[in-house]
Write a protein that holds these residues in place. Structure first.
Motif, PDB file in Angstrom:
ATOM      1  N   ILE A   1       0.824  -1.206   0.000  1.00 48.89           N
ATOM      2  CA  ILE A   1       0.000   0.000   0.000  1.00 48.89           C
ATOM      3  C   ILE A   1       0.858   1.255   0.000  1.00 48.89           C
ATOM      4  CG2 ILE A   1      -1.683   1.354   1.321  1.00 48.89           C
ATOM      5  CD1 ILE A   1      -2.871  -1.334   2.259  1.00 48.89           C
ATOM      6  N   ASP A   2       1.941   1.260   0.791  1.00 51.47           N
ATOM      7  CA  ASP A   2       2.789   2.456   0.812  1.00 51.47           C
ATOM      8  C   ASP A   2       4.022   2.320  -0.091  1.00 51.47           C
ATOM      9  OD1 ASP A   2       4.655   0.909   2.223  1.00 51.47           O
ATOM     10  OD2 ASP A   2       4.134   1.770   4.165  1.00 51.47           O
TER      11      ASP A   2
ATOM     12  N   ARG B   1      -1.255   8.633  -0.516  1.00 57.87           N
ATOM     13  CA  ARG B   1      -2.019   9.781  -1.026  1.00 57.87           C
ATOM     14  C   ARG B   1      -1.114  11.005  -1.181  1.00 57.87           C
ATOM     15  NH1 ARG B   1      -7.246   9.823   2.981  1.00 57.87           N
ATOM     16  NH2 ARG B   1      -8.453   8.101   2.051  1.00 57.87           N
ATOM     17  N   ILE B   2      -0.329  11.280  -0.148  1.00 57.37           N
ATOM     18  CA  ILE B   2       0.525  12.473  -0.179  1.00 57.37           C
ATOM     19  C   ILE B   2       1.613  12.321  -1.237  1.00 57.37           C
ATOM     20  CG2 ILE B   2       2.033  13.953   1.186  1.00 57.37           C
ATOM     21  CD1 ILE B   2       0.451  12.960   3.680  1.00 57.37           C
TER      22      ILE B   2
ATOM     23  N   PHE C   1      -8.382   7.395  -8.159  1.00 53.20           N
ATOM     24  CA  PHE C   1      -7.457   6.332  -7.770  1.00 53.20           C
ATOM     25  C   PHE C   1      -7.638   5.978  -6.302  1.00 53.20           C
ATOM     26  CE2 PHE C   1      -2.804   5.594  -6.451  1.00 53.20           C
ATOM     27  CZ  PHE C   1      -2.954   4.220  -6.477  1.00 53.20           C
ATOM     28  N   ASP C   2      -7.801   6.983  -5.460  1.00 52.28           N
ATOM     29  CA  ASP C   2      -7.970   6.737  -4.032  1.00 52.28           C
ATOM     30  C   ASP C   2      -9.282   6.019  -3.743  1.00 52.28           C
ATOM     31  OD1 ASP C   2      -6.902   7.113  -1.320  1.00 52.28           O
ATOM     32  OD2 ASP C   2      -8.669   8.375  -1.024  1.00 52.28           O
TER      33      ASP C   2
ATOM     34  N   ASN D   1      -2.558   4.717   7.806  1.00 55.44           N
ATOM     35  CA  ASN D   1      -1.297   5.461   7.755  1.00 55.44           C
ATOM     36  C   ASN D   1      -0.573   5.210   6.436  1.00 55.44           C
ATOM     37  OD1 ASN D   1      -1.554   6.808  10.132  1.00 55.44           O
ATOM     38  ND2 ASN D   1      -0.043   5.613  11.263  1.00 55.44           N
ATOM     39  N   SER D   2      -0.598   3.962   5.973  1.00 59.18           N
ATOM     40  CA  SER D   2       0.022   3.642   4.679  1.00 59.18           C
ATOM     41  C   SER D   2      -0.748   4.290   3.537  1.00 59.18           C
ATOM     42  CB  SER D   2       0.068   2.122   4.481  1.00 59.18           C
ATOM     43  OG  SER D   2       0.924   1.514   5.414  1.00 59.18           O
ATOM     44  N   VAL D   3      -2.075   4.303   3.629  1.00 60.32           N
ATOM     45  CA  VAL D   3      -2.898   4.949   2.599  1.00 60.32           C
ATOM     46  C   VAL D   3      -2.594   6.446   2.550  1.00 60.32           C
ATOM     47  CG1 VAL D   3      -5.259   5.591   1.970  1.00 60.32           C
ATOM     48  CG2 VAL D   3      -4.743   3.247   2.667  1.00 60.32           C
TER      49      VAL D   3
END
Length: 325
Positions: free
Chosen positions: A137-138, A242-243, A218-219, A236-238
């Motif tokens: 995910i991250d 995102r950022i 996408f999110d 937190n990984s999402v």
């Protein structure tokens, strides 16, 4: 054709200049028990004819022609034709080291997913399934691309490929997230490189300009791919991902990042507060600064670092190949 152990699916589009190298690298594999599914995705050049040429010449090659529908639909079409219990994907402009399939297949016992990459992987063997999911995910642990991996065929439900074409360039991560939440035992790893990733200017995925509407869509797909009861522990990984997505937007549309008026920002701010996420300095600039110049500087710095790492990897790979000759 008799059932093979591995089906290699290759979506084909505008690949006439490098498709032969891709297919030839497969035909030269030390592991021979595989079939190749070439999916001509309505390519306007001679790629379709090259596919037919190889399919007519080799019994373990099948060719599928379809109207242009994108790489996601091409992979799905290839999967429908595949007969093997194990599936791998190869991009039409890349190649495989001679022993790639052999080393991947050697790790298939007691797992449903074998993960390799275009670079050597430094992964601990005792990580939990949750840690693997966090890592994809991250993007800090597992490369999101489907190539360089072996998937047990049963993992591919209809929903795996069910997402909009508009997220072109991000379908790899969505597919990887869905796969990792469908398995019940940890994947196995091949630590030595099993893939030759070659960057070509003609590849659309390398040139797509992502804006905030793209990142929001996408999110939606990313969040929707994580079971609702599991989302909290992965937020937190999402948020980190995102950022990071803002970097690509800041390269092409820095004004939209500086304004902070898009609903994508509202979503990020809300979840930062709810899940107590602590942004680092680079992330704070992207999230809170209204300076176009500063936002651009941060974005280009990150892009330069990533490009330098990629070029360093290519250089080291070439040096390594020369030293083994």
């Amino acid at each position: 054709m008799e059932k093979k152990k591995i089906s290699v699916i290759i979506p084909v589009y505008k690949a006439e200049s490098f498709l032969r190298n891709c297919i030839d690298s497969l035909l030269d594999q030390t592991f021979k028990d595989f079939e190749i599914i070439l999916v001509d995705d309505g390519s306007p050049d001679l790629s379709g004819e090259i596919c037919d040429e190889y399919a007519n010449k080799y019994q373990n090659i099948v060719c599928v022609h379809q109207d242009n529908a994108g790489i996601n639909k091409a992979r799905s079409a290839g999967l429908k034709k595949a007969k093997s219990d194990w599936i791998t994907f190869v991009d039409n402009d890349d190649t495989l080291p001679r022993d790639a399939l052999e080393r991947l297949y050697a790790q298939t016992k007691d797992t449903d997913l074998v993960i390799g990459s275009f670079k050597d992987l430094d992964v601990k063997g005792d990580l939990s399934l949750d840690e693997y999911r966090q890592g994809v995910i991250d993007t800090t642990l597992i490369p999101p691309q489907p190539w360089g991996k072996l998937y047990r065929r049963k993992l591919f439900s209809d929903s795996i490929f069910d997402f909009p074409r508009e997220i072109d360039g991000a379908e790899d991560m969505i597919m990887s997230i869905r796969i990792l939440f469908s398995i019940t035992r940890p994947p196995h790893f091949v630590r030595k490189s099993v893939y030759n990733f070659l960057r070509h200017n003609s590849s659309a995925s390398h040139t797509i300009k992502k804006d905030l509407d793209y990142e929001l869509l996408f999110d939606d797909c990313r969040i929707g791919s994580i079971p609702p009861e599991e989302r909290g522990k992965y937020m937190n990984s999402v948020l980190k991902n995102r950022i990071n997505g803002l970097i690509g937007v800041a390269i092409h549309f820095p004004e939209s990042v500086a304004r902070k008026q898009h609903s994508f920002f509202e979503r990020i701010y809300k979840d930062i507060k709810q899940f107590h996420y602590e942004p680092n300095l680079r992330e704070r600039i992207l999230l809170y600064s209204h300076s176009i110049l500063l936002i651009r500087l941060v974005a280009y710095q990150r892009m330069i670092i990533q490009s330098a790492r990629y070029r360093l990897h290519l250089f080291c790979s070439k040096q390594k190949k020369r030293s083994t000759r």
